[in-house]
Scaffold this motif. Structure first.
Motif, PDB file in Angstrom:
ATOM      1  N   ALA A 148      69.920  14.868  34.282  1.00  0.00           N
ATOM      2  CA  ALA A 148      70.308  13.403  33.763  1.00  0.00           C
ATOM      3  C   ALA A 148      71.541  13.140  34.122  1.00  0.00           C
ATOM      4  N   SER A 149      72.518  14.075  33.576  1.00  0.00           N
ATOM      5  CA  SER A 149      73.868  14.329  33.404  1.00  0.00           C
ATOM      6  C   SER A 149      74.635  14.368  34.630  1.00  0.00           C
ATOM      7  N   GLY A 150      73.713  14.910  35.799  1.00  0.00           N
ATOM      8  CA  GLY A 150      74.335  14.926  36.918  1.00  0.00           C
ATOM      9  C   GLY A 150      74.653  16.384  37.144  1.00  0.00           C
ATOM     10  N   ARG A 151      74.370  17.337  36.266  1.00  0.00           N
ATOM     11  CA  ARG A 151      74.848  18.850  36.231  1.00  0.00           C
ATOM     12  C   ARG A 151      73.749  19.564  37.314  1.00  0.00           C
ATOM     13  N   SER A 152      74.292  20.787  37.538  1.00  0.00           N
ATOM     14  CA  SER A 152      73.664  21.647  38.129  1.00  0.00           C
ATOM     15  C   SER A 152      72.445  22.014  37.295  1.00  0.00           C
ATOM     16  N   VAL A 153      71.444  22.927  37.811  1.00  0.00           N
ATOM     17  CA  VAL A 153      70.650  23.338  36.824  1.00  0.00           C
ATOM     18  C   VAL A 153      70.146  24.807  37.317  1.00  0.00           C
ATOM     19  N   ARG A 155      70.198  21.679  47.307  1.00  0.00           N
ATOM     20  CA  ARG A 155      70.311  23.099  47.758  1.00  0.00           C
ATOM     21  C   ARG A 155      70.264  23.911  46.761  1.00  0.00           C
ATOM     22  N   LEU A 156      69.739  25.220  46.885  1.00  0.00           N
ATOM     23  CA  LEU A 156      69.387  26.245  46.040  1.00  0.00           C
ATOM     24  C   LEU A 156      69.723  27.618  46.477  1.00  0.00           C
ATOM     25  N   GLY A 187      78.433  27.924  43.633  1.00  0.00           N
ATOM     26  CA  GLY A 187      77.526  26.969  44.019  1.00  0.00           C
ATOM     27  C   GLY A 187      77.229  26.050  42.715  1.00  0.00           C
ATOM     28  N   LEU A 188      77.033  26.638  41.732  1.00  0.00           N
ATOM     29  CA  LEU A 188      76.902  25.784  40.278  1.00  0.00           C
ATOM     30  C   LEU A 188      77.703  24.576  40.242  1.00  0.00           C
ATOM     31  N   LYS A 189      79.227  25.084  40.339  1.00  0.00           N
ATOM     32  CA  LYS A 189      80.219  24.393  40.114  1.00  0.00           C
ATOM     33  C   LYS A 189      80.250  23.074  41.422  1.00  0.00           C
ATOM     34  N   ARG A 190      79.782  23.418  42.741  1.00  0.00           N
ATOM     35  CA  ARG A 190      79.583  22.456  43.226  1.00  0.00           C
ATOM     36  C   ARG A 190      78.470  21.477  43.240  1.00  0.00           C
ATOM     37  N   GLY A 191      77.525  21.840  42.457  1.00  0.00           N
ATOM     38  CA  GLY A 191      76.253  20.839  42.208  1.00  0.00           C
ATOM     39  C   GLY A 191      75.036  21.266  42.800  1.00  0.00           C
TER      40      GLY A 191
END
Length: 324
Positions: A118-123, A146-147, A187-191
């Motif tokens: 919801a906050s636009g973060r990666s998971v 993307r994963l 990758g997580l920091k890129r979304g």
């Protein structure tokens, strides 16, 4: 990625056989893959003594007296059949059209994923060697985001190249255990999102003890550590085959709540992950890789033949070093 710079003759033969057989499988309808997989899974159950023995021992160890010997053997057979069907589906991934994949995959619990993002973060998605996870990952990358996926390389480098190729085309970036963590964090920091399997045996340098099916087993901590460090949500994702064998359900469970604190919070969160995986396996016991030696760290006596084989290899290496 491993490169086929000097593969063995056997490795080449296996690769070309897989290519030829996959060409046949791609001509089959989904029902045909289920029929072929069931047949070869049944054949494997009777011929592959080593893995059958491990599966039966693991099942008996995990379930104890709650399942009799007949139930254990029937479940072992279904486990062989399940993964043989999955293997036949994997053989078709190279040319699988996403529109075709969508007809085989439905989604459950999408609201849990939407809440986490919801906050636009990666998971960070946590899963297990359970069901046809490749279908789930490709669907996720094509439909949602993307994963990145941290794995161990397949020993045959030609087959590993094939896996990397079809995953990359779908939007799944294959990373490797020995050097993939930094790329996963970037990758997580890129979304982008990250999936980590938390069900395999490990050593106590990479994991901590947890309780799995009432027995002590080491569990990886990296998913929890990353979630805490990067302040990202962490939720379980599993792919479940339908009773007919043809369709799949991609399931997102509620986010794993992380306790405050350091050591206690880590232990509690890792145990939560183990409990979630165990709960899913109990609901669909034929879906998990029971041929994996999950309890060998604390219960090596469960696998005496394999432990003896390992000791023979160590003795051979010691002898080689002494003679060098």
């Amino acid at each position: 990625m491993p490169t086929p710079s000097n593969p063995s003759i056997l490795g080449r033969l296996v690769y070309h056989f897989v290519l030829a057989y996959s060409s046949l499988c791609r001509r089959l309808p989904q029902k045909g893959l289920v029929v072929f997989g069931t047949f070869f899974g049944t054949l494997g159950y009777f011929l592959d003594v080593r893995h059958r023995r491990t599966i039966i021992r693991n099942l008996a160890f995990a379930y104890g007296k709650s399942r009799d010997r007949g139930e254990i053997r029937r479940l072992a057979l279904k486990n062989f059949q399940q993964f043989a069907i999955t293997a036949h589906e994997w053989l078709c991934l190279k040319d699988l059209d996403f529109e075709q994949l969508q007809t085989h995959v439905t989604v459950k619990g999408l609201e849990n994923l939407k809440m986490a993002k919801a906050s636009g973060r990666s998971v960070i998605l946590v899963g297990a060697h359970f069901g046809n996870w490749e279908y789930g990952h490709i669907y996720y990358a094509k439909k949602i985001n993307r994963l990145n996926f941290i794995v161990r390389a397949i020993e045959n480098p030609f087959l590993e190249q094939e896996r990397v190729s079809y995953n990359s085309e779908a939007g799944v970036n294959i990373l490797y255990k020995h050097n993939g963590l930094r790329a996963a964090i970037r990758g997580l920091k890129r979304g982008e999102d990250l999936v980590i399997f938390v069900d395999r045996n490990t050593n106590l340098k990479e994991g901590i003890p947890c309780i799995f099916f009432g027995k002590k087993a080491p569990a990886l901590t990296i998913a929890v550590q990353l979630a805490k460090r990067l302040k990202l949500p962490m939720l379980p994702m599993f792919t479940i085959r339908s009773p007919s064998g043809i369709g799949h359900e991609l399931v997102f469970l509620p986010e794993i709540e992380l306790d405050e604190g350091h050591d206690g919070g880590l232990e509690n969160a890792v145990q939560k992950l183990c409990s979630v995986v165990e709960s899913m396996i109990r609901k669909h016991p034929d879906h998990w890789i029971w041929f994996h030696k999950r309890w060998k760290h604390f219960y090596p006596q469960l696998y005496p033949e394999d432990m003896a084989r390992r000791e023979r290899r160590r003795a051979k290496r010691r002898k080689t070093r002494l003679n060098a």
